[in-house]
Design a protein around this motif. Structure first.
Motif, mmCIF file in Angstrom:
data_model
loop_
_atom_site.group_PDB
_atom_site.id
_atom_site.type_symbol
_atom_site.label_atom_id
_atom_site.label_comp_id
_atom_site.label_asym_id
_atom_site.label_seq_id
_atom_site.Cartn_x
_atom_site.Cartn_y
_atom_site.Cartn_z
ATOM 1 N N TYR A 112 3.089 -2.143 2.197
ATOM 2 C CA TYR A 112 2.978 -1.557 0.864
ATOM 3 C C TYR A 112 4.174 -0.675 0.510
ATOM 4 C CZ TYR A 112 -1.836 -3.241 0.492
ATOM 5 O OH TYR A 112 -2.954 -4.034 0.416
ATOM 6 N N ASP A 113 4.787 -0.040 1.497
ATOM 7 C CA ASP A 113 5.956 0.822 1.267
ATOM 8 C C ASP A 113 7.200 -0.062 1.213
ATOM 9 O OD1 ASP A 113 7.809 2.881 1.066
ATOM 10 O OD2 ASP A 113 7.678 3.410 3.195
ATOM 11 N N ARG A 114 7.363 -0.762 0.127
ATOM 12 C CA ARG A 114 8.406 -1.780 -0.006
ATOM 13 C C ARG A 114 9.814 -1.220 0.135
ATOM 14 N NH1 ARG A 114 8.606 -4.357 -4.974
ATOM 15 N NH2 ARG A 114 9.709 -6.023 -3.890
ATOM 16 N N LYS A 122 2.791 3.806 -7.087
ATOM 17 C CA LYS A 122 1.907 2.917 -7.844
ATOM 18 C C LYS A 122 2.604 1.585 -8.117
ATOM 19 C CE LYS A 122 -1.249 6.104 -10.048
ATOM 20 N NZ LYS A 122 -1.862 6.560 -11.297
ATOM 21 N N GLU A 123 3.897 1.628 -8.370
ATOM 22 C CA GLU A 123 4.643 0.400 -8.649
ATOM 23 C C GLU A 123 4.655 -0.525 -7.423
ATOM 24 O OE1 GLU A 123 5.939 3.521 -9.305
ATOM 25 O OE2 GLU A 123 5.475 3.436 -11.446
ATOM 26 N N GLU A 124 4.876 0.062 -6.245
ATOM 27 C CA GLU A 124 4.886 -0.739 -5.020
ATOM 28 C C GLU A 124 3.516 -1.359 -4.764
ATOM 29 O OE1 GLU A 124 8.129 1.353 -2.088
ATOM 30 O OE2 GLU A 124 6.294 2.492 -2.535
ATOM 31 N N MET A 125 2.467 -0.559 -4.922
ATOM 32 C CA MET A 125 1.132 -1.082 -4.666
ATOM 33 C C MET A 125 0.755 -2.143 -5.690
ATOM 34 S SD MET A 125 -2.402 0.933 -3.861
ATOM 35 C CE MET A 125 -1.869 1.370 -2.208
ATOM 36 N N LYS A 130 -0.332 -7.717 -7.152
ATOM 37 C CA LYS A 130 -0.015 -8.878 -7.992
ATOM 38 C C LYS A 130 0.331 -10.077 -7.114
ATOM 39 C CE LYS A 130 1.528 -6.601 -12.211
ATOM 40 N NZ LYS A 130 2.671 -6.308 -13.108
ATOM 41 N N ALA A 131 1.103 -9.847 -6.055
ATOM 42 C CA ALA A 131 1.466 -10.933 -5.141
ATOM 43 C C ALA A 131 0.220 -11.509 -4.472
ATOM 44 C CB ALA A 131 2.460 -10.436 -4.088
ATOM 45 N N ILE A 132 -0.697 -10.648 -4.066
ATOM 46 C CA ILE A 132 -1.933 -11.099 -3.422
ATOM 47 C C ILE A 132 -2.799 -11.861 -4.412
ATOM 48 C CG2 ILE A 132 -4.102 -10.302 -2.386
ATOM 49 C CD1 ILE A 132 -2.381 -7.990 -1.105
#
Length: 189
Positions: A112-114, A122-125, A130-132
């Motif tokens: 999650y910590d891209r 929030k953007e990373e999560m 969205k990918a999932i």
């Protein structure tokens, strides 16, 4: 077949045995190695990012390239742009269901910590959710990645600073397994 990758060396097998649990017998490791080898392009000895994404994406009916790219990022532990067999096996092991909880939570946090700054925004999560959602069925309780992100930030961001630290993540993930379960994607179910 001079370009064929070499077979699994006894030294590599021994090194893998040092950190894999008993369920990963030598035969299981060799089977994974054959799968890994079959994914390599002729003449290559490690999976490139593109090859990894292609192989990983083939496991899902939905569009999995964004999620696969993030899995690759975490599997490529030395950051050299390829995933060798040891990195591959460690990634499979750590992301698997039977892994030590603390190691699994650390792995999940890194997914999650891209950007690797030690916090989940929030953007990373939202990006990860969205990918999932693109590759699997979303959880029935949260209709959009944004709503799911809001739910997790309500639960995990204890100090309300709009970012989730590793300490917040690990403490809350031990209570709320949904976030880790979201990363245990089963292409068959």
């Amino acid at each position: 077949m001079g370009n064929k990758p070499s077979s699994l060396r006894p030294k590599t097998l021994k090194e893998l045995r040092e950190f894999l649990s008993e369920e990963y017998t030598n035969d299981v490791i060799k089977t994974w190695y054959e799968e890994y080898k079959s994914s390599l392009t002729k003449g290559e000895s490690s999976l490139t990012r593109d090859a990894f994404i292609k192989v990983y994406s083939n496991l899902f009916e939905g569009e999995a390239s964004n999620f696969a790219a993030e899995v690759f990022r975490v599997f490529d532990s030395d950051g050299n742009g390829v995933v060798d067999f040891k990195e591959f096996m460690f990634g499979i092991y750590v992301s698997g269901c039977s892994m030590n909880e603390d190691m699994k939570l650390d792995w999940a946090f890194r997914m999650y910590d891209r950007n690797g700054d030690g916090f989940i925004s929030k953007e990373e999560m939202t990006y990860m959710f969205k990918a999932i959602y693109r590759m699997t069925k979303p959880p029935s309780t949260h209709s959009t990645p944004e709503k799911l992100t809001d739910y997790f930030f309500e639960c995990f961001d204890k100090n309300k600073d709009d970012q989730i630290s590793d300490a917040e993540f690990i403490a809350e993930a031990k209570k709320n397994r949904l976030i880790v379960d979201m990363l245990e994607i089963d292409p068959c179910g």
